[in-house]
Write a protein that holds these residues in place. Structure first.
Motif, PDB file in Angstrom:
ATOM      1  N   ASN A 171       0.852  -1.114   0.082  1.00 58.29           N
ATOM      2  CA  ASN A 171      -0.111  -0.022   0.104  1.00 58.29           C
ATOM      3  C   ASN A 171       0.953   1.250   0.070  1.00 58.29           C
ATOM      4  O   ASN A 171       0.556   2.141  -0.675  1.00 58.29           O
ATOM      5  CB  ASN A 171      -0.977   0.012   1.227  1.00 58.29           C
ATOM      6  CG  ASN A 171      -2.143  -0.833   0.890  1.00 58.29           C
ATOM      7  OD1 ASN A 171      -2.523  -1.040  -0.101  1.00 58.29           O
ATOM      8  ND2 ASN A 171      -2.696  -1.395   1.935  1.00 58.29           N
ATOM      9  N   THR A 172       2.065   1.167   0.701  1.00 54.83           N
ATOM     10  CA  THR A 172       2.872   2.249   0.445  1.00 54.83           C
ATOM     11  C   THR A 172       3.378   2.540  -0.708  1.00 54.83           C
ATOM     12  O   THR A 172       3.483   3.647  -1.104  1.00 54.83           O
ATOM     13  CB  THR A 172       4.137   2.082   1.643  1.00 54.83           C
ATOM     14  OG1 THR A 172       3.543   1.811   2.976  1.00 54.83           O
ATOM     15  CG2 THR A 172       5.150   3.202   1.538  1.00 54.83           C
ATOM     16  N   ILE A 173       3.973   1.601  -1.304  1.00 53.35           N
ATOM     17  CA  ILE A 173       4.423   1.646  -2.871  1.00 53.35           C
ATOM     18  C   ILE A 173       3.465   2.124  -3.663  1.00 53.35           C
ATOM     19  O   ILE A 173       3.669   3.018  -4.576  1.00 53.35           O
ATOM     20  CB  ILE A 173       4.948   0.404  -3.360  1.00 53.35           C
ATOM     21  CG1 ILE A 173       6.127  -0.101  -2.284  1.00 53.35           C
ATOM     22  CG2 ILE A 173       5.538   0.395  -4.741  1.00 53.35           C
ATOM     23  CD1 ILE A 173       7.089   0.823  -2.072  1.00 53.35           C
ATOM     24  N   ASP A 174       2.107   1.565  -3.497  1.00 54.37           N
ATOM     25  CA  ASP A 174       0.962   2.046  -4.707  1.00 54.37           C
ATOM     26  C   ASP A 174       0.829   3.611  -4.274  1.00 54.37           C
ATOM     27  O   ASP A 174       0.353   4.546  -5.209  1.00 54.37           O
ATOM     28  CB  ASP A 174      -0.086   1.339  -4.150  1.00 54.37           C
ATOM     29  CG  ASP A 174      -0.042  -0.303  -5.017  1.00 54.37           C
ATOM     30  OD1 ASP A 174       0.915  -0.471  -5.750  1.00 54.37           O
ATOM     31  OD2 ASP A 174      -0.867  -1.099  -4.358  1.00 54.37           O
ATOM     32  N   SER A 175       0.792   4.108  -2.943  1.00 54.99           N
ATOM     33  CA  SER A 175       0.591   5.427  -2.506  1.00 54.99           C
ATOM     34  C   SER A 175       1.703   6.284  -3.398  1.00 54.99           C
ATOM     35  O   SER A 175       1.506   7.442  -3.835  1.00 54.99           O
ATOM     36  CB  SER A 175       0.751   5.738  -1.277  1.00 54.99           C
ATOM     37  OG  SER A 175      -0.306   4.932  -0.484  1.00 54.99           O
ATOM     38  N   ILE A 176       2.909   5.971  -3.402  1.00 57.33           N
ATOM     39  CA  ILE A 176       3.937   6.723  -3.837  1.00 57.33           C
ATOM     40  C   ILE A 176       3.814   6.766  -5.141  1.00 57.33           C
ATOM     41  O   ILE A 176       3.878   8.070  -5.906  1.00 57.33           O
ATOM     42  CB  ILE A 176       5.234   6.089  -3.351  1.00 57.33           C
ATOM     43  CG1 ILE A 176       5.676   6.087  -1.782  1.00 57.33           C
ATOM     44  CG2 ILE A 176       6.710   6.879  -4.147  1.00 57.33           C
ATOM     45  CD1 ILE A 176       6.780   5.284  -1.404  1.00 57.33           C
ATOM     46  N   ALA A 177       3.570   5.385  -5.983  1.00 56.56           N
ATOM     47  CA  ALA A 177       3.265   5.548  -7.235  1.00 56.56           C
ATOM     48  C   ALA A 177       2.333   6.467  -7.626  1.00 56.56           C
ATOM     49  O   ALA A 177       2.484   7.128  -8.709  1.00 56.56           O
ATOM     50  CB  ALA A 177       3.128   3.968  -7.634  1.00 56.56           C
ATOM     51  N   TYR A 178       1.167   6.549  -7.170  1.00 55.25           N
ATOM     52  CA  TYR A 178      -0.015   7.351  -7.511  1.00 55.25           C
ATOM     53  C   TYR A 178       0.358   8.721  -7.225  1.00 55.25           C
ATOM     54  O   TYR A 178       0.017   9.423  -8.379  1.00 55.25           O
ATOM     55  CB  TYR A 178      -1.311   7.017  -6.528  1.00 55.25           C
ATOM     56  CG  TYR A 178      -2.207   7.935  -6.666  1.00 55.25           C
ATOM     57  CD1 TYR A 178      -3.261   7.563  -7.439  1.00 55.25           C
ATOM     58  CD2 TYR A 178      -2.553   9.188  -5.956  1.00 55.25           C
ATOM     59  CE1 TYR A 178      -4.347   8.432  -7.985  1.00 55.25           C
ATOM     60  CE2 TYR A 178      -3.695   9.903  -6.079  1.00 55.25           C
ATOM     61  CZ  TYR A 178      -4.589   9.387  -7.348  1.00 55.25           C
ATOM     62  OH  TYR A 178      -5.911  10.328  -7.360  1.00 55.25           O
ATOM     63  N   LEU A 179       1.074   9.148  -6.323  1.00 54.97           N
ATOM     64  CA  LEU A 179       1.323  10.642  -6.168  1.00 54.97           C
ATOM     65  C   LEU A 179       2.441  11.051  -7.233  1.00 54.97           C
ATOM     66  O   LEU A 179       2.457  11.982  -7.732  1.00 54.97           O
ATOM     67  CB  LEU A 179       2.134  10.934  -4.694  1.00 54.97           C
ATOM     68  CG  LEU A 179       0.963  10.609  -3.630  1.00 54.97           C
ATOM     69  CD1 LEU A 179       1.762  10.675  -2.349  1.00 54.97           C
ATOM     70  CD2 LEU A 179       0.090  11.752  -3.666  1.00 54.97           C
ATOM     71  N   ARG A 180       3.244   9.938  -7.527  1.00 52.05           N
ATOM     72  CA  ARG A 180       4.419  10.408  -8.628  1.00 52.05           C
ATOM     73  C   ARG A 180       3.667  10.310 -10.030  1.00 52.05           C
ATOM     74  O   ARG A 180       4.051  11.349 -11.107  1.00 52.05           O
ATOM     75  CB  ARG A 180       5.501   9.504  -8.560  1.00 52.05           C
ATOM     76  CG  ARG A 180       6.558   9.668  -7.623  1.00 52.05           C
ATOM     77  CD  ARG A 180       7.306   8.287  -7.388  1.00 52.05           C
ATOM     78  NE  ARG A 180       8.229   7.998  -8.423  1.00 52.05           N
ATOM     79  CZ  ARG A 180       9.323   8.506  -9.136  1.00 52.05           C
ATOM     80  NH1 ARG A 180      10.193   9.344  -8.015  1.00 52.05           N
ATOM     81  NH2 ARG A 180       9.918   8.280 -10.089  1.00 52.05           N
ATOM     82  N   ASP A 181       2.924   9.607 -10.466  1.00 47.79           N
ATOM     83  CA  ASP A 181       2.402   9.413 -11.551  1.00 47.79           C
ATOM     84  C   ASP A 181       1.187  10.046 -12.198  1.00 47.79           C
ATOM     85  O   ASP A 181       0.731  10.616 -13.244  1.00 47.79           O
ATOM     86  CB  ASP A 181       2.112   7.987 -12.161  1.00 47.79           C
ATOM     87  CG  ASP A 181       3.485   7.070 -12.067  1.00 47.79           C
ATOM     88  OD1 ASP A 181       4.561   7.757 -12.101  1.00 47.79           O
ATOM     89  OD2 ASP A 181       3.340   5.893 -12.276  1.00 47.79           O
ATOM     90  N   CYS A 182       0.099  10.416 -10.916  1.00 44.20           N
ATOM     91  CA  CYS A 182      -0.997  11.120 -10.996  1.00 44.20           C
ATOM     92  C   CYS A 182      -1.389  12.267 -10.550  1.00 44.20           C
ATOM     93  O   CYS A 182      -2.627  12.874 -10.904  1.00 44.20           O
ATOM     94  CB  CYS A 182      -2.063   9.789 -10.742  1.00 44.20           C
ATOM     95  SG  CYS A 182      -1.671   8.288 -11.160  1.00 44.20           S
TER      96      CYS A 182
END
Length: 462
Positions: A171-182
Motif C-alpha cells: 500500500n505504501t508503494i502504491d501510494s508513492i506511485a499514485y502521487l508520482r504518476d497521477c
C-alpha cells in the motif's frame, strides 16, 4: 657587439620563459593546484588538454565546474577565485559552510531492530550540499495526502522515511506511485522515499530498488491512502507502535544538503523559505557569527478546519487576532511549544527577507520546549527507543542541545502551519499508559546515559 646581442636575446628568452611559468603557476591552472592539495592524482583526469575541453567537478572548488579549454593554459576562474561581489548566493553559502557533497546511493541496511531501504525511490532533481535545504520527515501511507500541499509550499528537496511493515508495504508503494504518476510532477522531481520495517514484520515481497516502479500507475484506481482508517492497517492489526524516531533519523541522515528541516509531514512551511534562509546565511551577520552551535527554530501554528493555510506572516497575524489561528498545541501541551518572545514575534510586522528575531535558550520557563528547527547533520539525533505513542520523543534531543549550549536563532518571517483542523484533547488510556512507561524509561535509563555522554549544565532538563 654580436656577443652582447646574443646575451641580450638569451636574457630576454629566460625572462619570457619565467614570465610564462609564473603566469601559469599563479593564475593559469588553479584547478591543478587545488587537485594536488586535496591529494588527488592528476593521472585520474579523464581527458588530455589537447583533446578538447576538460571538465573537473569538485564540491570544494565551486558550484560550477572549472573548464580548461583546448590549446589554452588559462582557465575560467572558479567560485573561490571570484571576488565577494561577483559570487552567487549558493557560492557564498558554500564558502561559509564548507560542506561536502555525498552520493545518493540505494542500499539495504539493518538498523537495530529494523530493515531500512535507503534511497529506495529517488527524485529526478539532485542537489549539491550548499544549494538548498532538505525537509526531512516520516510517515506511514495513511498520511500521504499531506505530501502535495507540503511540497507545493516547500518547492525543494524532501527526504521521507515510510514505515511499511507487512502488508502496509505494498500500500505504501502504491501510494508513492499514485502521487508520482497521477497527482503532481513535483513529487517525482523533489521527493526521496526511504522505507523501513521491523525485522519481525518483513513484507513477503520486497523488489529491488531498480524494479520497484517499472510500470506507470493506473490513475483510475483510488489511492490506498484515500479514506483509510487506522484499524485497516497492518500496523494496527498487529498492535505495533510507530517508531517515529527511527523514521526521523533515517530521513535526516540520508539528506543530501548541509541544512535540513526535520519536521512532521502535517506541518506546512511558509513559502519561499529556502531562498530567504540561504540569503540570510550568505549575509552572515550578527548572531550568525556566534561561535556557539546553532539551530533556527520556526514558530508553529494551527488553523481552523475550514481555513486556508496562511501564505504570509501578515495574513497569519490577522488570523491570530480573529482566533481562526492559534499557537501549536495550545490545547494539548502549551509548554511544549512555548517559544521565547512569542508575543513579541506575533506583534511585529512582517518585513522583507529573513532575519534572526531573537536568540533563545532551552532553559528557564522554556526548559521543556520542543522546537522544530532548521539545523545541520551535526545536531544530535533522536533516541530510537522512543515511540510516537509514548510521547516525549524529542525531549532527549532537547536536553543534548541545551547541555551543548546551542543558540536557538528564532527567525522573524518564517513559520509552520499544521494541516487545517484545531487539535483538541482526547482521553486515550492506552497512550497514557505508554507515556507513563516512556517517562520511566527516560528517567531510569536514557537520562543517566545522556548525563554520561553529554554531561550536565545548570538549567537543562529532559
Amino acid at each position: 657587439m654580436i656577443n652582447n646581442r646574443k646575451l641580450l636575446i638569451t636574457l630576454l628568452a629566460v625572462c619570457s620563459l619565467y614570465f610564462c611559468v609564473h603566469v601559469i603557476n599563479n593564475s593559469g591552472t588553479p584547478v591543478f593546484r587545488e587537485l594536488q592539495q586535496s591529494g588527488r592524482n592528476l593521472a585520474a583526469l579523464e581527458a588530455n588538454l589537447d583533446n578538447g575541453p576538460l571538465v573537473v567537478q569538485d564540491s570544494l572548488l565551486s558550484a560550477e565546474p572549472t573548464r580548461i579549454f583546448k590549446n589554452s593554459p588559462i582557465s575560467v576562474p572558479n567560485a573561490r577565485d571570484a571576488s565577494p561581489m561577483e559570487k552567487t548566493i549558493p557560492e557564498k553559502v558554500l564558502d561559509i559552510i564548507k560542506c561536502m557533497d555525498k552520493p545518493m546511493a540505494a542500499k539495504t541496511q539493518q538498523r537495530g531492530d529494523y530493515w531500512v531501504l535507503y534511497n529506495y525511490i529517488t527524485p529526478e532533481k539532485k542537489f549539491r550540499c550548499h544549494e538548498s535545504i532538505t525537509y526531512t520527515t516520516h510517515a506511514d501511507y495513511s498520511f500521504m495526502d499531506n505530501l502535495v500541499p507540503l511540497l507545493d509550499r516547500w518547492r525543494g528537496p524532501i527526504s521521507i522515511a515510510m514505515h511499511a511493515p507487512g502488508t502496509d508495504f505494498q500500500n505504501t508503494i502504491d501510494s508513492i506511485a499514485y502521487l508520482r504518476d497521477c497527482v503532481d510532477p513535483l513529487v517525482k522531481e523533489y521527493v526521496t522515499f526511504h522505507v523501513y520495517f521491523s525485522t519481525k514484520h518483513v513484507p513477503k515481497v520486497v523488489p529491488k530498488h531498480n524494479n520497484v516502479l517499472t510500470e506507470p500507475y493506473n490513475c483510475s484506481l483510488t489511492p490506498p491512502f484515500a479514506n483509510v482508517s487506522s484499524d485497516q492497517m497492518y500496523k494496527a492489526q498487529k498492535k505495533l507502535l510507530y517508531p517515529v524516531n527511527v523514521g526521523r533519523n533515517v530521513a535526516r541522515e540520508a539528506a543530501q544538503t548541509h541544512f535540513i528541516l526535520p519536521s512532521d509531514i502535517e506541518l506546512y512551511p511558509s513559502p519561499n523559505l529556502i531562498n530567504k534562509f540561504l540569503n540570510m546565511i550568505a549575509d552572515n551577520k550578527g548572531p550568525l557569527l556566534s561561535k556557539n552551535p546553532k539551530v533556527y527554530p520556526l514558530h508553529i501554528f494551527e488553523v481552523g478546519g475550514n481555513q486556508q493555510v496562511p501564505e504570509t506572516k501578515t495574513i497569519l497575524k490577522e488570523m491570530l487576532s480573529n482566533k481562526s489561528a492559534i499557537p501549536f498545541h495550545k490545547n494539548l501541551c502549551p509548554s511544549c511549544h512555548n517559544i521565547p518572545k512569542a508575543k513579541e514575534w506575533q506583534n511585529t510586522e512582517e518585513t522583507e527577507g529573513l532575519h534572526v528575531f531573537h536568540v533563545g535558550k532551552r532553559n528557564g520557563k522554556y526548559i521543556h520546549w520542543e522546537p522544530i528547527f532548521i539545523g545541520t547533520h551535526n545536531d544530535p539525533l533522536y533516541d530510537e527507543r522512543l515511540s510516537w505513542e509514548g510521547k516525549s520523543d524529542k525531549m532527549t534531543q532537547g536536553y543534548a542541545l541545551c547541555v551543548m549550549d546551542y543558540d536557538f536563532l528564532i527567525l522573524d518571517n518564517a513559520f509552520l502551519v499544521h494541516k487545517p483542523g484545531i487539535k483538541l484533547y482526547k482521553k486515550d488510556s492506552r497512550r497514557a499508559t505508554l507515556a507513563a512507561k516512556t517517562n520511566q524509561l527516560i528517567k531510569k535509563i536514557i537520562f543517566p546515559e545522556l548525563k554520561v555522554l553529554y554531561g550536565i549544565r545548570k538549567g537543562c532538563a529532559v
